[in-house]
Design a protein around this motif. Sequence first.
Motif, short mmCIF file in Angstrom:
data_model
loop_
_atom_site.label_atom_id
_atom_site.label_comp_id
_atom_site.label_asym_id
_atom_site.label_seq_id
_atom_site.Cartn_x
_atom_site.Cartn_y
_atom_site.Cartn_z
N ASP A 1 57.89 -121.00 148.88
CA ASP A 1 57.75 -120.68 150.30
C ASP A 1 58.56 -119.45 150.71
O ASP A 1 58.11 -118.65 151.52
N THR B 1 54.76 -115.40 148.53
CA THR B 1 54.18 -114.13 148.95
C THR B 1 53.88 -113.33 147.69
O THR B 1 54.79 -112.89 146.99
N THR C 1 53.80 -122.39 144.37
CA THR C 1 53.04 -122.65 145.59
C THR C 1 53.55 -121.85 146.79
O THR C 1 54.76 -121.67 146.97
N ASN C 2 52.59 -121.38 147.58
CA ASN C 2 52.85 -120.77 148.89
C ASN C 2 53.86 -119.64 148.84
O ASN C 2 54.67 -119.47 149.75
N GLU D 1 50.40 -111.47 150.17
CA GLU D 1 49.65 -112.55 150.79
C GLU D 1 50.16 -113.89 150.29
O GLU D 1 50.51 -114.03 149.11
N LYS D 2 50.22 -114.86 151.18
CA LYS D 2 50.63 -116.20 150.79
C LYS D 2 49.58 -116.79 149.85
O LYS D 2 48.39 -116.84 150.16
N ALA D 3 50.03 -117.22 148.68
CA ALA D 3 49.09 -117.74 147.68
C ALA D 3 49.83 -118.64 146.71
O ALA D 3 51.06 -118.67 146.65
N THR D 4 49.04 -119.39 145.96
CA THR D 4 49.54 -120.23 144.88
C THR D 4 49.04 -119.67 143.56
O THR D 4 47.88 -119.27 143.44
N GLY E 1 45.39 -117.80 144.51
CA GLY E 1 44.74 -117.84 145.81
C GLY E 1 45.39 -118.83 146.75
O GLY E 1 46.36 -119.52 146.40
N SER E 2 44.83 -118.93 147.95
CA SER E 2 45.41 -119.80 148.97
C SER E 2 44.83 -121.22 148.92
O SER E 2 45.41 -122.14 149.48
N GLY E 3 43.70 -121.41 148.25
CA GLY E 3 43.08 -122.73 148.23
C GLY E 3 42.82 -123.25 146.83
O GLY E 3 41.84 -123.96 146.61
#
Length: 562
Positions: free
Chosen positions: A86, A46, A43-44, A56-59, A71-73
């Motif tokens: 993180d 880079t 999760t979260n 990009e911040k993503a899971t 993706g982020s969502g």
Amino acid sequence: MKKPLWKTGLLGLCAWGLFGSGTLFAQSDPTGQKPITQTYAFTNATVHASPGSEGEKATIVVKDGVIISVGSGVTIPVAAKVIAGDSLYIYPGFIDAASQAGITKPEDPERPSDFVSSNPPDEIAGITPWRSATDQFDIGSSQVDDLRKAGFTMAHVLPDGGMIAGKGAIMVLGTKGSTNLIKTNTALAASLNGSRGMYPGTTVGVMAKFRDVYKNTNLTQDRIATFTSNSGVTRPEINQTYSAMTEVVNGQIPVFFEVENDLEVRRAISLQKELGFKLVVYGLEQYDEVIDLLKSSGVGVILKLETPDDKAIKNQKDDVDEAVQAQYDRVKESYDRTIAQAGKLAEAGVAFAFSTIDAKPSDAMKSLRAMIEAGLTESAAMAALTTNAAGMIGMNRIAGTVEQGKLANLVITTGPIFSEDSQIKHVVADGNIFDYEIKTKKKNGNGEATVEVAGTWDYTSETPAGSSGGKLTIEKDGDDYSGTITYDDPSGNGTATSPISDVSISGSQLSFSFEVSAGGMAISVSVSGEISGNSMDGSMNIAQFGSFPISATRNPNFISNN
């Protein structure tokens, strides 16, 4: 009415899982070693999904060895083990385009009593195209471990042998419990190495013998075709060498030719032009003189992932005479020229990959940084490790980038991958997570601690089983950290204490792990949090149960001064 203690508190969730929803390990696994879940969520973090892409911040969600979402969502499955990313960076898993990690050399066959050195049997002369790397590969080899620690998750393994050693195979560097085989008969491994005390013993002899084997394979195919379609034709002899060479002659697989210098490159390309087979040259060390030839020929190029030792340069003295200084200059010039080659090759537009044969995987990142400092772009270096290699071995459909549907092969680092202080923390190969020890980064440029973590912390955490808290004590012992953590005992006997381990500090990020005894089983808990003064906020991951928020405050009366 007050809830029973084992249904509340920090590890009440674990007790609920053990006593209410099943056991920790799969019932079908009597050894107790098989993971209870093959679903993970990073999760979260880079994420650098491809060479040259902005992070990009993503899971990333992984299930059964495949990336199912990025993706982020994204929605995290209930069964997923959540790993807080993180402060972490995620890249596609590296690919060794020509490897002999885990490969053992076959025993030399006995020479027959009527052995003639000028015309030896193919096997004795090192001509064994029927052999497969799968027969020599051991996933449990320490060489495979070393390769994986360096970030490699897939390898095109080539057999060890003579001038025509055999066929390669694609292996994912997963666990011993899997075959790890993706594809066989991927390429023919060849070299210009002659045989001792017999023909072919010289480079010219090897080239002549390769030409002879190739052309005889062509002739044998023609004879078989004639025999198949006509009556009254003498049956052709079926030779295992020529049968195994058929895929090469028909253009179905390439020849991976091991070369080291510009002369060997020219010889391999001259054979390819004469005979017409698909060619990939690998193991290149000195090649700046043939960059234009490599570009114009269109052959595949795989460089040895190694740079010269720079100790001789670092140990040069200042107060020396002219003769010694001239020698120093020649050594430095040779070193600079060698490490600059990869950058020049990329600038010329030649896409290349890397090989670790006869190189130390542990030095891979050092070599890459030297190449980058000498002109190779970070994007080109990453492409050589991922997309270029995947394309060269025909694996770009399933590997080389971080995308939905591709194999869960990832490299997870503590910082941007080519930065000096970045370290590999996790490697995910075939969906299996391999964790590596992180050397604590506690000092800044002034020699002071990046963050102060020693002391006694009061923490609280929220889980579906309720709110809980306890004390976390961290002590500094030289350059290392140790400590203990208290938690609500899942059995209902008040509180319990466990030592913490794997304490790591990266910037302002603290992480550690500990084990909880519940129902006679040890449950792994990992904690990661951001330190700001005397406060910490982060997440706590409990085995299969997921990730939950945790916060802590340091008691100023119990700050360690050690």
